[in-house]
Write a protein that holds these residues in place. Structure first.
Motif, PDB file in Angstrom:
ATOM      1  N   PHE A 154       0.827  -1.204   0.000  1.00  0.00           N
ATOM      2  CA  PHE A 154       0.000   0.000   0.000  1.00  0.00           C
ATOM      3  C   PHE A 154       0.864   1.258   0.000  1.00  0.00           C
ATOM      4  CE2 PHE A 154      -2.023   3.327   2.583  1.00  0.00           C
ATOM      5  CZ  PHE A 154      -3.130   3.600   1.814  1.00  0.00           C
ATOM      6  N   PHE A 155       1.883   1.282   0.869  1.00  0.00           N
ATOM      7  CA  PHE A 155       2.739   2.478   0.952  1.00  0.00           C
ATOM      8  C   PHE A 155       3.648   2.608  -0.279  1.00  0.00           C
ATOM      9  CE2 PHE A 155       1.769   1.754   5.513  1.00  0.00           C
ATOM     10  CZ  PHE A 155       1.154   2.973   5.765  1.00  0.00           C
ATOM     11  N   SER A 156       4.051   1.484  -0.855  1.00  0.00           N
ATOM     12  CA  SER A 156       4.833   1.561  -2.093  1.00  0.00           C
ATOM     13  C   SER A 156       3.984   2.118  -3.238  1.00  0.00           C
ATOM     14  CB  SER A 156       5.367   0.178  -2.476  1.00  0.00           C
ATOM     15  OG  SER A 156       6.268  -0.290  -1.506  1.00  0.00           O
ATOM     16  N   ASN A 157       2.711   1.759  -3.260  1.00  0.00           N
ATOM     17  CA  ASN A 157       1.826   2.253  -4.315  1.00  0.00           C
ATOM     18  C   ASN A 157       1.590   3.754  -4.174  1.00  0.00           C
ATOM     19  OD1 ASN A 157      -0.024   1.561  -6.596  1.00  0.00           O
ATOM     20  ND2 ASN A 157      -1.576   2.356  -5.176  1.00  0.00           N
ATOM     21  N   PHE A 183       0.376   2.087 -11.312  1.00  0.00           N
ATOM     22  CA  PHE A 183      -0.385   2.749 -10.257  1.00  0.00           C
ATOM     23  C   PHE A 183      -1.891   2.564 -10.478  1.00  0.00           C
ATOM     24  CE2 PHE A 183      -2.484   6.673  -8.680  1.00  0.00           C
ATOM     25  CZ  PHE A 183      -2.215   6.518  -7.322  1.00  0.00           C
ATOM     26  N   ALA A 184      -2.336   2.655 -11.706  1.00  0.00           N
ATOM     27  CA  ALA A 184      -3.770   2.498 -11.999  1.00  0.00           C
ATOM     28  C   ALA A 184      -4.226   1.061 -11.748  1.00  0.00           C
ATOM     29  CB  ALA A 184      -4.046   2.896 -13.452  1.00  0.00           C
ATOM     30  N   ILE A 185      -3.425   0.088 -12.139  1.00  0.00           N
ATOM     31  CA  ILE A 185      -3.795  -1.326 -11.965  1.00  0.00           C
ATOM     32  C   ILE A 185      -3.871  -1.687 -10.487  1.00  0.00           C
ATOM     33  CG2 ILE A 185      -3.033  -3.693 -12.352  1.00  0.00           C
ATOM     34  CD1 ILE A 185      -1.839  -2.715 -15.015  1.00  0.00           C
ATOM     35  N   ASN A 186      -2.825  -1.323  -9.725  1.00  0.00           N
ATOM     36  CA  ASN A 186      -2.801  -1.705  -8.315  1.00  0.00           C
ATOM     37  C   ASN A 186      -3.834  -0.937  -7.492  1.00  0.00           C
ATOM     38  OD1 ASN A 186      -0.795  -3.632  -8.556  1.00  0.00           O
ATOM     39  ND2 ASN A 186       0.858  -2.195  -8.089  1.00  0.00           N
ATOM     40  N   THR A 187      -4.132   0.284  -7.877  1.00  0.00           N
ATOM     41  CA  THR A 187      -5.115   1.055  -7.124  1.00  0.00           C
ATOM     42  C   THR A 187      -6.512   0.490  -7.313  1.00  0.00           C
ATOM     43  OG1 THR A 187      -3.739   3.031  -7.362  1.00  0.00           O
ATOM     44  CG2 THR A 187      -6.027   3.375  -6.727  1.00  0.00           C
ATOM     45  N   THR A 188      -6.787  -0.040  -8.503  1.00  0.00           N
ATOM     46  CA  THR A 188      -8.129  -0.571  -8.779  1.00  0.00           C
ATOM     47  C   THR A 188      -8.196  -2.078  -8.522  1.00  0.00           C
ATOM     48  OG1 THR A 188      -7.482  -0.787 -11.122  1.00  0.00           O
ATOM     49  CG2 THR A 188      -8.635   1.238 -10.453  1.00  0.00           C
ATOM     50  N   LEU A 189      -7.461  -2.839  -9.288  1.00  0.00           N
ATOM     51  CA  LEU A 189      -7.518  -4.298  -9.161  1.00  0.00           C
ATOM     52  C   LEU A 189      -6.821  -4.780  -7.885  1.00  0.00           C
ATOM     53  CD1 LEU A 189      -6.776  -5.391 -12.854  1.00  0.00           C
ATOM     54  CD2 LEU A 189      -8.997  -5.051 -11.742  1.00  0.00           C
ATOM     55  N   ALA A 192      -6.633  -0.729  -3.705  1.00  0.00           N
ATOM     56  CA  ALA A 192      -5.889   0.433  -3.203  1.00  0.00           C
ATOM     57  C   ALA A 192      -4.405   0.126  -2.989  1.00  0.00           C
ATOM     58  CB  ALA A 192      -6.514   0.967  -1.926  1.00  0.00           C
ATOM     59  N   GLY A 193      -3.894  -0.847  -3.734  1.00  0.00           N
ATOM     60  CA  GLY A 193      -2.469  -1.154  -3.660  1.00  0.00           C
ATOM     61  C   GLY A 193      -2.096  -2.188  -2.629  1.00  0.00           C
ATOM     62  N   LEU A 194      -3.065  -2.780  -1.935  1.00  0.00           N
ATOM     63  CA  LEU A 194      -2.734  -3.804  -0.940  1.00  0.00           C
ATOM     64  C   LEU A 194      -2.162  -5.065  -1.589  1.00  0.00           C
ATOM     65  CD1 LEU A 194      -5.827  -3.487   1.457  1.00  0.00           C
ATOM     66  CD2 LEU A 194      -3.479  -2.706   1.871  1.00  0.00           C
ATOM     67  N   VAL A 195      -2.555  -5.326  -2.818  1.00  0.00           N
ATOM     68  CA  VAL A 195      -2.040  -6.466  -3.562  1.00  0.00           C
ATOM     69  C   VAL A 195      -1.320  -5.937  -4.797  1.00  0.00           C
ATOM     70  CG1 VAL A 195      -2.608  -8.638  -4.719  1.00  0.00           C
ATOM     71  CG2 VAL A 195      -3.962  -7.880  -2.751  1.00  0.00           C
ATOM     72  N   ASP A 196      -0.074  -6.399  -4.995  1.00  0.00           N
ATOM     73  CA  ASP A 196       0.707  -5.951  -6.149  1.00  0.00           C
ATOM     74  C   ASP A 196       0.353  -6.824  -7.349  1.00  0.00           C
ATOM     75  OD1 ASP A 196       2.485  -4.860  -7.898  1.00  0.00           O
ATOM     76  OD2 ASP A 196       4.270  -5.205  -6.660  1.00  0.00           O
ATOM     77  N   VAL A 197      -0.758  -6.457  -7.997  1.00  0.00           N
ATOM     78  CA  VAL A 197      -1.220  -7.212  -9.159  1.00  0.00           C
ATOM     79  C   VAL A 197      -0.389  -6.888 -10.389  1.00  0.00           C
ATOM     80  CG1 VAL A 197      -3.235  -7.692 -10.619  1.00  0.00           C
ATOM     81  CG2 VAL A 197      -3.543  -7.225  -8.185  1.00  0.00           C
ATOM     82  N   ALA A 198       0.122  -5.690 -10.501  1.00  0.00           N
ATOM     83  CA  ALA A 198       0.796  -5.246 -11.718  1.00  0.00           C
ATOM     84  C   ALA A 198       2.103  -6.000 -11.985  1.00  0.00           C
ATOM     85  CB  ALA A 198       1.066  -3.744 -11.632  1.00  0.00           C
ATOM     86  N   LYS A 199       2.759  -6.515 -10.963  1.00  0.00           N
ATOM     87  CA  LYS A 199       4.027  -7.199 -11.196  1.00  0.00           C
ATOM     88  C   LYS A 199       3.841  -8.623 -11.725  1.00  0.00           C
ATOM     89  CE  LYS A 199       4.843  -9.292  -6.676  1.00  0.00           C
ATOM     90  NZ  LYS A 199       5.777  -9.365  -5.511  1.00  0.00           N
ATOM     91  N   LEU A 205       4.801  -5.656 -14.636  1.00  0.00           N
ATOM     92  CA  LEU A 205       5.294  -4.297 -14.367  1.00  0.00           C
ATOM     93  C   LEU A 205       5.859  -4.260 -12.945  1.00  0.00           C
ATOM     94  CD1 LEU A 205       2.361  -2.184 -15.895  1.00  0.00           C
ATOM     95  CD2 LEU A 205       4.590  -2.685 -16.937  1.00  0.00           C
ATOM     96  N   PRO A 206       7.153  -4.521 -12.772  1.00  0.00           N
ATOM     97  CA  PRO A 206       7.718  -4.533 -11.416  1.00  0.00           C
ATOM     98  C   PRO A 206       7.862  -3.128 -10.860  1.00  0.00           C
ATOM     99  CG  PRO A 206       9.456  -4.842 -13.014  1.00  0.00           C
ATOM    100  CD  PRO A 206       8.169  -4.819 -13.797  1.00  0.00           C
TER     101      PRO A 206
END
Length: 364
Positions: A154-157, A183-189, A192-199, A205-206
């Motif tokens: 969350f804080f990294s996002n 940022f858009a992927i992790n904030t939505t999917l 709010a960034g609790l799960v790093d889906v984008a990587k 996207l690391p």
């Protein structure tokens, strides 16, 4: 019998030296000598032998040196002054000792404030071991790993807008676009960034740390002197300037409610606690080094240099992270096992203590 005056004069002037060899004194004493004045003989008279220098001067006899007894050692200046006894040392009669003054160790390049930094490191670590370390261990054991990892994500996002701006300043529009998409992927999917889906697939996207300090380093600005500050920790002049600007820009980039102090302060505490809990294993390894301050400084500077080198497309191998997402979130079981192992090591006496411990006598 007195000699005539002519004979006395002859003895005073000395006889003429003949060409023949002069007989020894003993032979001359045994033969009579004829004394003449001019050509007329005046008679013969026995001449007493002339004493030689060795006969006239009696020999000087020196007293014999005392002979040391058999088995004794000749006296020397060191032996003449035996070492002071323990009683003399207790009374303060011990001779003055030699004081050797050595020059202080020169500061390494990049760390002109080494002495101050080392003292600050000791003070901070003392407080950390007394206060923060128990809290960090309780944090690791009390919260499940998915929760702790989710908070770090969350804080990294939240820092992604700053990363996006840094890539724009570095004229890297492609990396900036990837950061915006992440940022858009992790904030939505990612809730709010609790799960790093984008990587993960299919996005791949690391997370890439970036900021104003990295931008300054990218354009050739040196790190400046290294500093170890309370609360801040390890940093450099370039990093502390860049990080301070990033913290000021972050609330403005995200907006409310992250502009309210009552929200920012608790979030900052939770963020720092999560980082300290993830850093717990690494800091314990650093403390076991012969020079823990120097080890921590070198690891930090190497990681910072590797991040800036990555902006130029150069990969630095064998980088040991001491901050950021590179620190793995420890598992609860691993934290409990390491905590129990540390307690066992503290309770088990060392080999030196076992050797010096007196044996236990059996009871009568």
């Amino acid at each position: 019998m007195s000699l005539p005056a002519a004979a006395v004069a002859l003895l005073m002037t000395g006889p003429s030296v003949p060409d023949a060899p002069v007989p020894l004194a003993a032979q001359a004493a045994a033969e009579p000598a004829a004394v003449q004045v001019g050509a007329a003989p005046v008679g013969t008279a026995p001449v007493e032998p002339v004493a030689t220098a060795s006969q006239q001067t009696p020999p000087i006899t020196l007293p014999a040196a005392p002979v040391p007894p058999a088995g004794s050692v000749p006296a020397t200046p060191e032996a003449a002054s035996p070492p002071p006894s323990p009683a003399a040392r207790e009374n303060g009669d011990e001779p003055e000792s030699v004081i050797v003054v050595t020059a202080p160790e020169p500061a390494p390049p990049g760390d002109p404030l080494q002495r101050i930094n080392a003292e600050s490191f000791k003070a901070v670590q003392a407080v950390d071991q007394a206060v923060l370390e128990p809290v960090a261990k309780a944090y690791n054991k009390g919260l499940p790993r998915p929760v702790r990892k989710g908070l770090r994500n969350f804080f990294s996002n939240l820092s992604e807008p700053v990363v996006f701006a840094a890539y724009l300043l570095q004229l890297k529009p492609g990396k900036a676009a990837e950061t915006a998409g992440r940022f858009a992927i992790n904030t939505t999917l990612g809730i709010a960034g609790l799960v790093d889906v984008a990587k993960k697939k299919p996005f791949n996207l690391p997370y890439r740390p970036n900021g104003l300090a990295n931008t300054l380093g990218y354009y050739g600005v040196g790190p400046g002197p290294f500093m170890y500050l309370p609360i801040v920790g390890p940093t450099t002049l370039r990093d502390i300037i860049g990080d301070s600007v990033d913290r000021l820009l972050l609330p403005a980039a995200i907006g409310k409610p992250f502009t309210n102090p009552e929200v920012v302060l608790p979030m900052t505490i939770v963020d720092q606690l999560g980082e300290r809990a993830a850093f717990d294993e690494r800091i314990n390894e650093i403390r076991k080094e012969d020079k823990p301050y120097a080890a921590y400084r070198d690891l930090y500077l190497k990681q910072r240099k590797a991040e800036i080198e990555a902006l130029h497309g150069r990969i630095t191998p064998d980088v040991v992270p001491v901050y950021g997402p590179g620190l793995k979130t420890p598992r609860k079981k691993d934290a409990e096992a390491k905590d129990s192992a540390a307690q066992t090591d503290a309770q088990t006496p060392s080999a030196t203590e076992q050797a010096t411990e007196p044996p236990v006598q059996p009871a009568p």
